[in-house]
Scaffold this active site. Structure first.
Site, PDB file in Angstrom:
ATOM      1  N   ASP A  15       0.827  -1.218   0.000  1.00 23.87           N
ATOM      2  CA  ASP A  15       0.000   0.000   0.000  1.00 23.87           C
ATOM      3  C   ASP A  15       0.858   1.263   0.000  1.00 23.87           C
ATOM      4  OD1 ASP A  15      -2.436  -1.359   0.110  1.00 23.87           O
ATOM      5  OD2 ASP A  15      -2.417  -1.438   2.306  1.00 23.87           O
ATOM      6  N   ARG A  94       0.132   3.323  16.650  1.00 29.57           N
ATOM      7  CA  ARG A  94      -0.205   4.429  15.747  1.00 29.57           C
ATOM      8  C   ARG A  94       0.082   5.811  16.332  1.00 29.57           C
ATOM      9  NH1 ARG A  94       0.872   0.816  12.412  1.00 29.57           N
ATOM     10  NH2 ARG A  94      -0.812  -0.233  11.322  1.00 29.57           N
ATOM     11  N   ASP A 123      -7.115   2.193  12.111  1.00 28.63           N
ATOM     12  CA  ASP A 123      -5.809   2.854  12.086  1.00 28.63           C
ATOM     13  C   ASP A 123      -5.866   4.270  11.524  1.00 28.63           C
ATOM     14  OD1 ASP A 123      -4.390   0.880  13.364  1.00 28.63           O
ATOM     15  OD2 ASP A 123      -3.995  -0.239  11.525  1.00 28.63           O
ATOM     16  N   SER A 175      -3.472  -9.723   5.741  1.00 25.91           N
ATOM     17  CA  SER A 175      -2.909  -8.413   6.042  1.00 25.91           C
ATOM     18  C   SER A 175      -2.323  -8.507   7.444  1.00 25.91           C
ATOM     19  CB  SER A 175      -4.016  -7.372   5.969  1.00 25.91           C
ATOM     20  OG  SER A 175      -3.629  -6.244   6.707  1.00 25.91           O
TER      21      SER A 175
END
Ligand code: ARG
Length: 392
Positions: A15, A94, A123, A175
């Site tokens: 990504d 994060r 996220d 993922s």
């Protein structure tokens, strides 16, 4: 034309690799930011790839120490397990990355920040709430949420078309997000909650069936709620987590298979691997059971739930979360001692607890001759206890 400077949270994966090119094509000068949180893999490799795609710079920082001391250990002291199971490994990572990115944005005088999260997950919220709270006015771009590349396949085709070097193949199923505190896995056949995860959904932890036939014991020592030693040996925080990850993984400890509720309203099936975290939460709770008074213990359950929600929902840098930390730290003053954990076939169980601050009184608990508890007092106590509920 690159007048729009942008800091991209870069992982080296598909990504964010595609995002570099996509952003460049839209006139951004892209500076990649990679935080090392113990995810393994080759940061140098990722950096090279970023530069090859066209990033202006790629900044790599080792954030592991800060991640443990300022994020993981506070969550452990809080007893934070989202929906009573998930240790928040991804959720905790994060805000630290986002905050560091803003520091880079300041020093690079960048007006824009970007991340590679989809519009369906948590996220994006965690990144963006931190961006907005810590740098009001910063402009946020979320390529994956905006672009036309709706599937993994179309991303791979885009990468091929633009000569973006990627390691991924169309076959890759899950993922995965990984750091020192745990591994989060989703997607592929995990999307059917009726199906048992295939063995390859777990990366580091042995199957309980394959774990050693004999149990193993580990003793974890805590100082004011912080784990400081394993089997009597003092360890630095990172070393301690790595050591317990290895112990747990060997014994099949720390596999979690759950359906959870995302902030955006989607139920999602996830599997997690968190061996050290499992051992540490079990040990920490066992020590609290020994040293805290019962009202504090029970009140703290509620705090743990609320704290987990705040972390999960991206509200790390908020007043309530800070106030909880102050409360929790106060409760941890007595949380010092040694807990022995038995690891066996997928389970971590506390089997021994010792503390200089123990509230356990053998003289009160025993049925032996040392007993000092005056049982004659119990009758009156119960009479008064029941009184408010009696009809007459
Ligand atoms: N569901 C977890 C969370 O929201 C983990 C998400 C991790 N992302 C991934 N790519 N597997 O914190």
């Amino acid at each position: 034309m690159a007048d729009k400077k942008l800091i991209l949270a870069y992982s080296g994966g598909l990504d964010t690799s595609v995002a570099i090119k996509w952003l460049m094509d839209r006139g951004y000068e892209v500076i990649c930011y990679m935080g090392d949180l113990g995810q393994g893999g080759d940061a140098e490799d990722g950096k090279k790839r970023a530069l090859r795609i066209g990033a202006k710079k790629c900044i790599v920082e080792d954030l592991q120490e800060e991640f443990v001391s300022d994020y993981i250990f506070p969550a452990l002291k809080a007893g934070a397990l989202y929906q009573r199971k998930y240790n928040l490994a991804t959720a905790l990572s994060r805000p630290i990355i986002a905050e560091r990115m803003l520091k880079v944005a300041k020093s690079e005088k960048a007006e824009f920040v970007a991340h590679g999260c989809t519009g369906k997950g948590n996220d994006q919220v965690r990144f963006e709430v931190t961006f907005h709270l810590k740098m009001p006015g910063v402009k946020v771009i979320a390529p994956v949420r905006e672009w036309e590349l709706k599937t993994r396949e179309s991303e791979i085709d885009y990468a091929k078309k633009h000569n973006i070097p990627i390691a991924q193949t169309k076959k890759k199923i899950y993922s995965i997000d990984k750091n020192l505190w745990g591994i989060s896995v989703e997607g592929g056949d995990l999307e059917d909650p009726a199906k048992e995860p295939k063995d390859n959904a777990y990366i580091t932890i042995a199957r309980a069936e394959d774990a050693p036939a004999r149990p193993e014991y580990v003793t974890v020592s805590f100082n004011k709620g912080i784990p400081v030693a394993v089997n009597g040996k003092k360890l630095d925080p990172i070393g301690l987590i790595l050591k317990l990850n290895a112990f747990g993984a060997k014994h099949g400890v720390g596999r979690i298979d759950m359906v959870e509720d995302r902030l955006v309203g989607i139920k999602s099936r996830e599997v997690y691997e968190a061996p050290a975290s499992d051992i540490l939460h079990v040990a920490h709770t066992a020590l609290e059971d020994l040293v805290l008074d019962r009202e504090t213990i029970k009140y703290k359950y509620g705090v743990a739930d609320k704290y987990s929600d705040l972390v999960y929902n991206g509200l790390w840098f908020t007043p309530l979360k800070e106030a909880f930390d102050a409360f929790i730290d106060k409760t941890q003053k007595r949380v010092t001692g040694d807990i022995k954990i038995k690891l066996y076939k997928g389970r971590a169980v506390a089997v021994s607890r010792k503390s200089p601050f123990s509230r356990y009184s053998l003289k009160l608990a025993t049925y032996g001759k040392e007993d000092i508890f005056d049982q004659s007092l119990a009758k009156g106590f119960i009479d008064l206890w029941a009184m408010p509920y009696r009809s007459k």
